[in-house]
Design a protein around this motif. Structure first.
Motif, PDB file in Angstrom:
ATOM      1  N   GLY A 198       0.787  -1.232   0.000  1.00  0.00           N
ATOM      2  CA  GLY A 198       0.000   0.000   0.000  1.00  0.00           C
ATOM      3  C   GLY A 198       0.815   1.275   0.000  1.00  0.00           C
ATOM      4  O   GLY A 198       0.237   2.361  -0.087  1.00  0.00           O
ATOM      5  N   GLN A 199       2.153   1.174   0.103  1.00  0.00           N
ATOM      6  CA  GLN A 199       2.970   2.388   0.070  1.00  0.00           C
ATOM      7  C   GLN A 199       2.742   3.157  -1.233  1.00  0.00           C
ATOM      8  O   GLN A 199       2.624   2.570  -2.299  1.00  0.00           O
ATOM      9  N   THR A 200       2.701   4.481  -1.117  1.00  0.00           N
ATOM     10  CA  THR A 200       2.481   5.329  -2.286  1.00  0.00           C
ATOM     11  C   THR A 200       3.689   5.289  -3.214  1.00  0.00           C
ATOM     12  O   THR A 200       4.834   5.325  -2.770  1.00  0.00           O
ATOM     13  N   VAL A 201       3.403   5.230  -4.518  1.00  0.00           N
ATOM     14  CA  VAL A 201       4.446   5.285  -5.541  1.00  0.00           C
ATOM     15  C   VAL A 201       4.101   6.419  -6.501  1.00  0.00           C
ATOM     16  O   VAL A 201       2.984   6.476  -7.027  1.00  0.00           O
ATOM     17  N   ASN A 202       5.030   7.336  -6.686  1.00  0.00           N
ATOM     18  CA  ASN A 202       4.840   8.433  -7.632  1.00  0.00           C
ATOM     19  C   ASN A 202       5.597   8.125  -8.922  1.00  0.00           C
ATOM     20  O   ASN A 202       6.818   8.010  -8.913  1.00  0.00           O
ATOM     21  N   PHE A 203       4.844   7.981 -10.021  1.00  0.00           N
ATOM     22  CA  PHE A 203       5.405   7.669 -11.330  1.00  0.00           C
ATOM     23  C   PHE A 203       5.522   8.950 -12.156  1.00  0.00           C
ATOM     24  O   PHE A 203       4.621   9.796 -12.131  1.00  0.00           O
ATOM     25  N   THR A 204       6.595   9.064 -12.919  1.00  0.00           N
ATOM     26  CA  THR A 204       6.759  10.164 -13.864  1.00  0.00           C
ATOM     27  C   THR A 204       6.995   9.574 -15.249  1.00  0.00           C
ATOM     28  O   THR A 204       7.918   8.775 -15.435  1.00  0.00           O
ATOM     29  N   PHE A 205       6.140   9.972 -16.220  1.00  0.00           N
ATOM     30  CA  PHE A 205       6.203   9.425 -17.572  1.00  0.00           C
ATOM     31  C   PHE A 205       6.663  10.495 -18.563  1.00  0.00           C
ATOM     32  O   PHE A 205       6.039  11.563 -18.643  1.00  0.00           O
ATOM     33  N   PRO A 206       7.730  10.254 -19.306  1.00  0.00           N
ATOM     34  CA  PRO A 206       8.140  11.200 -20.355  1.00  0.00           C
ATOM     35  C   PRO A 206       7.023  11.453 -21.359  1.00  0.00           C
ATOM     36  O   PRO A 206       6.880  12.562 -21.869  1.00  0.00           O
ATOM     37  N   ALA A 207       6.196  10.432 -21.623  1.00  0.00           N
ATOM     38  CA  ALA A 207       5.105  10.575 -22.588  1.00  0.00           C
ATOM     39  C   ALA A 207       3.960  11.428 -22.056  1.00  0.00           C
ATOM     40  O   ALA A 207       3.067  11.802 -22.798  1.00  0.00           O
ATOM     41  N   GLU A 246      -3.222   9.096 -22.114  1.00  0.00           N
ATOM     42  CA  GLU A 246      -1.961   9.239 -22.865  1.00  0.00           C
ATOM     43  C   GLU A 246      -0.962   8.135 -22.523  1.00  0.00           C
ATOM     44  O   GLU A 246      -0.043   7.858 -23.297  1.00  0.00           O
ATOM     45  N   ILE A 247      -1.145   7.505 -21.387  1.00  0.00           N
ATOM     46  CA  ILE A 247      -0.204   6.475 -20.944  1.00  0.00           C
ATOM     47  C   ILE A 247      -0.705   5.109 -21.392  1.00  0.00           C
ATOM     48  O   ILE A 247      -1.845   4.726 -21.107  1.00  0.00           O
ATOM     49  N   LEU A 248       0.150   4.385 -22.083  1.00  0.00           N
ATOM     50  CA  LEU A 248      -0.203   3.077 -22.625  1.00  0.00           C
ATOM     51  C   LEU A 248       0.756   2.011 -22.097  1.00  0.00           C
ATOM     52  O   LEU A 248       1.851   2.326 -21.623  1.00  0.00           O
ATOM     53  N   PRO A 249       0.351   0.740 -22.153  1.00  0.00           N
ATOM     54  CA  PRO A 249       1.274  -0.332 -21.757  1.00  0.00           C
ATOM     55  C   PRO A 249       2.601  -0.232 -22.496  1.00  0.00           C
ATOM     56  O   PRO A 249       2.647   0.171 -23.664  1.00  0.00           O
ATOM     57  N   ASN A 250       3.673  -0.575 -21.786  1.00  0.00           N
ATOM     58  CA  ASN A 250       5.058  -0.551 -22.279  1.00  0.00           C
ATOM     59  C   ASN A 250       5.684   0.839 -22.275  1.00  0.00           C
ATOM     60  O   ASN A 250       6.840   0.991 -22.702  1.00  0.00           O
ATOM     61  N   PHE A 251       4.963   1.853 -21.792  1.00  0.00           N
ATOM     62  CA  PHE A 251       5.569   3.179 -21.655  1.00  0.00           C
ATOM     63  C   PHE A 251       6.557   3.165 -20.481  1.00  0.00           C
ATOM     64  O   PHE A 251       6.321   2.535 -19.456  1.00  0.00           O
ATOM     65  N   SER A 252       7.651   3.891 -20.639  1.00  0.00           N
ATOM     66  CA  SER A 252       8.692   3.930 -19.611  1.00  0.00           C
ATOM     67  C   SER A 252       8.372   4.983 -18.555  1.00  0.00           C
ATOM     68  O   SER A 252       7.634   5.942 -18.804  1.00  0.00           O
TER      69      SER A 252
END
Length: 367
Positions: A198-207, A246-252
């Motif tokens: 349950g720990q929060t994870v902050n993701f940043t996507f170049p896309a 805007e975010i799709l599978p396989n995006f980094s």
């Protein structure tokens, strides 16, 4: 006799003059040294109370995957007679996506069912069971002429057309369920103990213009693995329930697992702290105001100021550091008021608060 007396007198006068000159030189030297020591003693040293941000994080990177993914493959060889969907279409579990020619399989099935019907009254139980087993095998061969969806989802891609000849296990497309996204990231063995469900994870996507998308930790295996670099890691499992289209599978992505909330501390060199009756205090450079503080050790050279300061205050040195040719302060650079730089949390895989800024003792600072 008079000559000897005159010579002796001259020698005595010469000795007196030389001694007086020596005493004068010594006196001048002592005077200069005293002034230098007094000047040095009067020189004040300043430190700045630095507001530090402590971020207890684990830095991560990787690619996201769909919640479920099915590679669409032919289960037997044959010619495509029908394609019922196209890329982007939604399908339900069990829907037929592609049909191969099944005329031969249907003929064999009908023949078997006729044979069973004619022998139903005369065949033994053992013979009927064998006929049923053969019928089930033929039914499976009919099903193997279809490519079907194994879950509800969207056709991500499809590369097949009516009339195409396929071999068994030929790939023709992909079905995905993108109700949510998942990711697996490497966490070093030293950081595994910090993980919690349950720990929060902050993701940043170049896309996604490097904007932040929030997810959480869902688990990790009970056994680690050794990478090609020789490091022992555990692959933590992450999930994103809500995300922009805007975010799709396989995006980094890059990201941070938040081990604990970000905190801020006022940090200063321990030499800025004085003690009176075992109670700590500081003296402000501006106005020489004395302020009582509460402190906590922070490394060898610093303290956290828990109460009494807000950060940014310039303080007068209260205790003298032990010297071995130069000041042992690790951060900062020499200047009149003692310059500093803010520490910050985070490291390659495991985050932690950076060393605090401080200041080398300098010359006269602000008055």
């Amino acid at each position: 006799m008079t000559v000897d007396k005159d010579g002796t007198m001259k020698k005595k006068i010469k000795i007196i003059i030389i001694c007086a000159a020596i005493l004068l030189v010594i006196g001048a030297a002592l005077f200069i040294l005293k002034n230098l020591l007094s000047s040095k003693k009067a020189e004040k040293v300043y430190y700045t109370a630095n507001l530090e941000t402590y971020e207890n994080i684990i830095e991560i990177s990787g690619t996201v995957a769909a919640a479920q993914e099915q590679t669409l493959q032919a289960r037997s060889a044959g010619t495509v007679t029908a394609v019922y969907v196209k890329a982007g279409d939604k399908v339900k579990k069990g829907d037929v996506i592609i049909q191969l020619d099944d005329s031969e399989q249907l003929y064999n099935l009908e023949k078997q069912e006729y044979n069973m019907a004619t022998k139903k009254l005369t065949a033994s139980a053992r013979e009927l069971k064998l006929l049923e087993t053969e019928r089930n095998s033929l039914l499976q061969k009919v099903e193997d002429r279809k490519v079907t969806a194994t879950f509800d989802g969207i056709i991500a891609d499809l590369d097949v057309a009516v009339g195409d000849s396929l071999e068994a296990k030929d790939t023709v497309g992909t079905l995905v369920n993108i109700d949510y996204l998942t990711a697996e990231v490497e966490v070093t063995e030293t950081d595994v103990s910090k993980l919690q469900i349950g720990q929060t994870v902050n993701f940043t996507f170049p896309a996604y213009s490097n904007k932040t998308v929030q997810g959480y930790v869902t688990g990790w295996p009970a056994i680690g693995e050794i990478t090609s670099r020789g490091a022992t890691v555990v692959k933590a499992e992450l999930r994103i329930d809500e995300y922009p289209e805007e975010i799709l599978p396989n995006f980094s992505f890059t990201g941070r697992i938040e081990i604990s909330p970000t905190e801020q501390y006022v940090v200063v060199s321990r030499y800025a702290i004085g003690y009176e009756n075992k109670e700590p205090y500081v003296v402000l450079a501006k106005g020489n105001e004395k302020i009582s503080v509460k402190v906590q050790p922070y490394g060898n050279e610093y303290v956290k100021v828990l109460e009494g300061l807000e950060g940014g205050e310039v303080l007068i040195q209260q205790t003298t550091p032990k010297r071995s040719g130069m000041n042992r302060n690790r951060n900062g650079s020499g200047s009149g008021s003692g310059s500093q730089r803010n520490g910050s949390g985070g490291n390659g895989i495991s985050g932690a608060g950076g060393f605090p800024g401080g200041g080398f003792p300098g010359g006269p600072g602000p008055m």
